[in-house]
Motif scaffolding. Sequence first.
Motif, short mmCIF file in Angstrom:
data_model
loop_
_atom_site.label_atom_id
_atom_site.label_comp_id
_atom_site.label_asym_id
_atom_site.label_seq_id
_atom_site.Cartn_x
_atom_site.Cartn_y
_atom_site.Cartn_z
N UNK A 121 0.83 -1.22 0.00
CA UNK A 121 0.00 0.00 0.00
C UNK A 121 0.86 1.26 0.00
N UNK A 122 1.90 1.27 0.80
CA UNK A 122 2.75 2.45 0.92
C UNK A 122 3.55 2.73 -0.35
N UNK A 123 3.65 1.74 -1.23
CA UNK A 123 4.40 1.90 -2.47
C UNK A 123 3.51 2.29 -3.66
N UNK A 124 2.21 2.27 -3.47
CA UNK A 124 1.27 2.55 -4.55
C UNK A 124 0.77 3.99 -4.51
N UNK A 125 0.45 4.53 -5.68
CA UNK A 125 -0.13 5.86 -5.79
C UNK A 125 -1.62 5.77 -5.47
N UNK A 126 -2.09 6.42 -4.39
CA UNK A 126 -3.52 6.33 -4.02
C UNK A 126 -4.45 6.92 -5.06
N UNK A 127 -3.91 7.72 -5.98
CA UNK A 127 -4.74 8.26 -7.04
C UNK A 127 -5.00 7.25 -8.15
N UNK A 128 -4.20 6.16 -8.13
CA UNK A 128 -4.33 5.13 -9.16
C UNK A 128 -4.82 3.80 -8.60
N UNK A 129 -4.43 3.49 -7.37
CA UNK A 129 -4.78 2.21 -6.75
C UNK A 129 -5.48 2.46 -5.41
N UNK A 130 -6.71 2.01 -5.30
CA UNK A 130 -7.49 2.16 -4.07
C UNK A 130 -7.46 0.86 -3.27
N UNK A 131 -7.05 0.96 -2.04
CA UNK A 131 -7.04 -0.21 -1.16
C UNK A 131 -8.31 -0.22 -0.32
N UNK A 132 -8.96 -1.37 -0.29
CA UNK A 132 -10.17 -1.56 0.51
C UNK A 132 -9.91 -2.76 1.42
N UNK A 133 -9.56 -2.48 2.66
CA UNK A 133 -9.37 -3.54 3.65
C UNK A 133 -10.70 -3.72 4.36
N UNK A 134 -11.47 -4.70 3.91
CA UNK A 134 -12.86 -4.86 4.34
C UNK A 134 -12.97 -5.88 5.47
N UNK A 135 -13.20 -5.41 6.67
CA UNK A 135 -13.31 -6.28 7.84
C UNK A 135 -14.72 -6.86 7.94
N UNK A 136 -14.79 -8.16 8.18
CA UNK A 136 -16.09 -8.81 8.37
C UNK A 136 -16.28 -9.21 9.83
N UNK A 137 -15.58 -8.53 10.73
CA UNK A 137 -15.76 -8.76 12.17
C UNK A 137 -17.19 -8.44 12.58
N UNK A 138 -17.70 -9.22 13.51
CA UNK A 138 -19.05 -8.98 14.02
C UNK A 138 -19.01 -8.34 15.41
N UNK A 139 -17.80 -8.05 15.89
CA UNK A 139 -17.67 -7.48 17.24
C UNK A 139 -17.81 -5.98 17.30
N UNK A 140 -18.10 -5.35 16.18
CA UNK A 140 -18.27 -3.90 16.18
C UNK A 140 -17.03 -3.17 15.71
N UNK A 141 -17.21 -1.91 15.35
CA UNK A 141 -16.14 -1.11 14.78
C UNK A 141 -15.01 -0.84 15.76
N UNK A 142 -15.31 -0.70 17.04
CA UNK A 142 -14.28 -0.36 18.02
C UNK A 142 -13.21 -1.43 18.10
N UNK A 143 -13.61 -2.69 17.99
CA UNK A 143 -12.65 -3.79 18.03
C UNK A 143 -11.69 -3.70 16.84
N UNK A 144 -12.23 -3.42 15.68
CA UNK A 144 -11.42 -3.31 14.47
C UNK A 144 -10.50 -2.10 14.56
#
Length: 209
Positions: A121-144
């Motif tokens: 991620x740190x080596x990619x241009x965010x204007x060209x490559x979008x990273x989506x780290x999609x958490x499927x945790x069920x414990x709520x956002x605070x845990x993530x």
Amino acid sequence: MDKKKFSIKDIPGWAVMLGIFGILYLTGLHTEAIGQVQRLLLATGVKNADVPAIDEVAANSETELYTVAGAPMAGAGFKMVDLNGKTVNFESLKGKVIFLNIWATWCPPCIAEMPNIHSLYKKMDPNKVAFVMLSVDEGGMEKVKKFVDKKKYTFPVYMPASQFPQEFYSTAIPTTFIISPEGKIVAKQEGMAEYDTEEVREFLLGLAK
């Protein structure tokens, strides 16, 4: 008759390992410990991500793995929420290469591969490559959020805010999809892998042109 004195050396090896794992489990550290072991496996290079040749993607429309008929792109209509509570439409990322990783905090292979994804991620241009780290945790956002803050990861992390797209269903976690700027799924990796490789970097940059 002399009684034999007990020594720790008399404890079977399996019992020691069971005890160690039991302690890790009770303290909640077993996921992290297993993840560290699997991270060492990734470092050997035996689990590098598999991506197609960039010219194959350009020449062959069948490289697309799955998109709902008539949809403008894979994941059309899907909504996500970031760790600040902002809702993001997945379709808003069209026009960029999308690196979509489905993960969870309770998943050792997810934890194992995450440092190398962050490095990529740190080596990619965010204007060209979008990273989506999609958490499927069920414990709520605070845990993530707590997990991400502890690891000091800076890539964008989201959680589902609408029905999960059928294109992104998988029998394994983690699963990673690479989606072209046109919205087509062009690569899919089930299970952990090493992504910060020359092959993957060139593939992402080639798609982004």
